[in-house]
Design an enzyme around this catalytic site. Structure first.
Site, mmCIF file in Angstrom:
data_model
loop_
_atom_site.group_PDB
_atom_site.id
_atom_site.type_symbol
_atom_site.label_atom_id
_atom_site.label_comp_id
_atom_site.label_asym_id
_atom_site.label_seq_id
_atom_site.Cartn_x
_atom_site.Cartn_y
_atom_site.Cartn_z
ATOM 1 N N LYS A 277 7.092 25.011 -15.362
ATOM 2 C CA LYS A 277 7.545 25.662 -16.871
ATOM 3 C C LYS A 277 8.898 25.219 -16.987
ATOM 4 O O LYS A 277 9.595 24.979 -16.229
ATOM 5 C CB LYS A 277 7.471 27.310 -16.313
ATOM 6 C CG LYS A 277 6.159 28.039 -16.225
ATOM 7 C CD LYS A 277 6.147 29.333 -15.806
ATOM 8 C CE LYS A 277 4.975 30.053 -15.424
ATOM 9 N NZ LYS A 277 4.025 30.304 -16.685
ATOM 10 N N ARG A 351 -5.743 32.452 -12.190
ATOM 11 C CA ARG A 351 -7.540 32.678 -12.127
ATOM 12 C C ARG A 351 -7.988 31.695 -10.903
ATOM 13 O O ARG A 351 -9.124 32.103 -10.442
ATOM 14 C CB ARG A 351 -7.826 31.614 -13.460
ATOM 15 C CG ARG A 351 -7.625 30.146 -13.577
ATOM 16 C CD ARG A 351 -7.610 29.745 -15.110
ATOM 17 N NE ARG A 351 -6.631 30.434 -16.118
ATOM 18 C CZ ARG A 351 -6.556 29.846 -17.338
ATOM 19 N NH1 ARG A 351 -7.376 29.284 -17.981
ATOM 20 N NH2 ARG A 351 -5.329 30.572 -17.970
HETATM 21 N N1 BES Z 1 1.749 33.822 -15.018
HETATM 22 C C1 BES Z 1 1.485 32.875 -16.153
HETATM 23 C C2 BES Z 1 1.003 33.956 -17.096
HETATM 24 C C3 BES Z 1 2.289 34.863 -17.855
HETATM 25 C C4 BES Z 1 3.012 34.475 -18.999
HETATM 26 C C5 BES Z 1 2.659 35.861 -17.856
HETATM 27 C C6 BES Z 1 3.829 34.823 -19.593
HETATM 28 C C7 BES Z 1 3.514 36.670 -17.820
HETATM 29 C C8 BES Z 1 4.375 36.160 -19.210
HETATM 30 C C9 BES Z 1 0.323 32.096 -15.865
HETATM 31 O O1 BES Z 1 0.057 31.675 -14.712
HETATM 32 C C10 BES Z 1 0.324 30.928 -16.823
HETATM 33 O O2 BES Z 1 1.288 30.215 -16.447
HETATM 34 N N2 BES Z 1 -0.639 30.692 -17.658
HETATM 35 C C11 BES Z 1 -0.590 29.520 -18.474
HETATM 36 C C12 BES Z 1 -1.966 28.957 -18.616
HETATM 37 C C13 BES Z 1 -2.188 27.928 -19.454
HETATM 38 C C14 BES Z 1 -1.557 26.666 -18.525
HETATM 39 C C15 BES Z 1 -3.671 27.505 -19.745
HETATM 40 C C16 BES Z 1 -0.045 29.974 -19.835
HETATM 41 O O3 BES Z 1 -0.467 31.176 -20.245
HETATM 42 O O4 BES Z 1 0.844 29.316 -20.424
HETATM 43 ZN ZN ZN Z 2 1.229 29.815 -14.029
#
Ligand code: BES
Ligand code: ZN
Ligand code: ZN
Length: 504
Positions: A277, A351
């Protein structure tokens, strides 16, 4: 904070602050306000006439040493328009009272419910509001000023004849709000102070105190169970994963009775893994365990409230880190269910851990499943931080959950899942892939991925990525973890226990 029911006449209540609320329609002064107005020799009518007391939502009118009252202060909060007022507003007003008075060093308060708000449900909402507002995320501050505490609160407005209903609501509200605060405290913990192992220890301690059965599966057991999806997320970290299982069993359990399964995502830190990230806001990813924390809060509450159904919480917990052994984009993993998954993006880890959590919950005999997860950024785009996203595979069960959300005063909004979205998670090399191959609908395709593992079991998925964390302080609550979904799921479990599930 000790909370009791006080049935004395309002003018006789000797407290630091007597609190009630006024609607915009209350000019001229009406309801219990007229009794207080009479006692104070018309002080309220004068304030209303002068335009200082308007009843606008969250307006603060504070009188000191009000004539004719035993109380040292009278706080009147604006309650907005009467026809828009309900238990969610009542809960917030009670909270606003606590935070307003706490900052003024008040120690004792009595919250007076108006004539329409004297049910057990209203008492519950007020008490929830008081306790939730009393929570502060100041655990690691070393310069806390002692003495800024509300020690004693009371709810008033009920007569001796309705005291039992008030007490019932009070006790239920206390249990639920303290359990929500338990979840919030976990959500606020930084990841160095709450690793999967530490989360398991906290869950175990809570379970023992509450009288719940607890089983903590370590990395060896997780391997034996062939939870390849959970393990794939954990392998990038030096911290081993844990699978936390808590079970509540009612005294009388009918054979063949439905079993409610609660699966919560508990990533104690989500760096994204190799699909790392950006640095901005990454510190917030300590709250990526709020789904799991919510399930622990629910279990804590139902251990006290004792619904008639069996409830099992399954909480897969891991860090998501980019260590040397981390899984890489393109890797193929085999989940506990036997399905193969191509990991296109290691940041879509929630997931993966839920896939094995869901499979295990089914193996333990859950007939109905609810999962809660801070799953996607896409849900934040769709619903902001006001509503949690709801997805369901079974209309009746989903309707039950939405009714519980309404009753509990938590905003949740139904989004679609249908088989047309399934195409988007088909992999060229494995059964499915962990992210969609087309742009858009990211929260839906994430739900679709989970559905691959629930099979025919009625299931509801709550995406709480936007609602599990609050960036700013509100008049009724501290910033930080919100404990969202605890109240809804406690309500669901209680109704599931007494009415049974509405199965198709
Ligand atoms: N933990 C994150 C989702 C999240 C985003 C939680 C903002 C709280 C605030 C999750 O694991 C994630 O990173 N999801 C990605 C998925 C993508 C790579 C398909 C996302 O939502 O960007
Ligand atoms: Zn994630
Ligand atoms: Zn995550």
């Amino acid at each position: 904070m000790e909370i009791t029911v006080d049935t004395r006449p309002l003018a006789k209540i000797d407290t630091d602050a007597l609190v009630t609320y006024a609607f915009e329609q209350d000019n001229p002064i009406d309801g219990p306000l007229s009794a207080l107005d009479g006692a104070t020799g018309g002080a309220l009518a004068k304030l209303a006439a002068s335009g200082e007391l308007t009843g606008k939502m969250l307006e603060i009118t504070l009188l000191h040493y009000p004539q004719g009252l035993a109380a040292q202060r009278l706080l009147i909060l604006g309650a907005g328009q009467k026809e828009k007022f309900g238990t969610p507003e009542l809960r917030r007003l009670a909270g606003a009272a606590v935070r307003t008075l706490k900052s003024r060093k008040v120690k004792r308060l009595t919250f007076v419910a108006r004539e329409n708000d004297r049910s057990a449900a209203a008492a519950q909402a007020i008490v929830e509001g008081l306790i939730l507002a009393d929570f502060d995320s100041d655990k690691y501050k070393t310069d806390k000023k002692p003495g800024n505490e509300i020690t004693t609160a009371a709810i008033a407005g009920w007569e001796d004849s309705s005291r039992a209903a008030a007490n019932h609501g009070l006790e239920r509200g206390r249990t639920i709000a303290e359990s929500q605060n338990f979840a919030r405290d976990l959500g606020n913990e930084p990841s160095n102070r709450l690793t999967p192992r530490m989360l398991a220890t906290r869950a175990e301690a809570m379970a023992r105190e509450a009288g719940l059965a607890v089983d903590i599966l370590d990395e060896k057991k997780i391997e034996e169970l062939k939870m390849g999806a959970l393990l794939s997320v954990a392998q990038g970290s030096v911290e081993p994963p844990r699978l936390i299982v808590l079970t509540y069993t009612p005294e009388k359990l009918k054979p063949g009775a439905p079993v409610l399964g609660l699966v919560g995502k508990a990533i104690t830190f989500d760096s994204g893994g190799i699909s790392i990230k950006p640095a901005n806001d990454m510190e917030k990813m300590k709250y990526d365990m709020c789904g799991g924390a919510a399930m622990l809060g629910v279990m804590r509450a139902i251990a006290q409230l004792r619904p008639a159904c069996k409830v099992i919480a399954v909480i897969p917990s891991s860090e998501n880190m980019p260590g040397g052994r981390a899984q890489k984009p393109g890797d193929v993993q085999i989940a506990m269910s036997g399905k193969s998954i191509e990991v296109i993006n290691t940041d879509a880890e929630g997931r993966l851990v839920l896939a094995d959590g869901i499979a295990y919950a089914k193996q333990l005999g859950c007939t109905h499943l609810v999962d809660a997860a801070t799953l996607t950024g896409a849900i934040v785009v769709a619903l902001g931080n006001i509503n949690a996203g709801v997805f369901g595979s079974d209309q009746a069960f989903t309707d039950q959950l939405l009714a519980s959300a309404k009753a509990a005063g938590e905003k949740m909004w139904l989004l679609p899942i249908d088989d047309d979205y399934r195409e988007m998670i088909k992999s060229g090399i494995a059964d499915i892939q962990n992210v969609s191959s087309v742009k858009g609908g990211g929260a839906i395709t994430a739900a679709m991925f989970l559905k691959e593992f629930t099979g025919d079991t009625p299931w509801v998925h709550l995406d709480i990525a936007g609602t599990a964390w609050q960036d700013d302080v509100k008049p009724w609550s501290a910033k930080g973890a919100t404990g969202v979904a605890v109240r809804t799921l406690v309500d669901l479990a209680m109704k599931f226990g007494s009415n049974g599930p509405s199965v198709k």
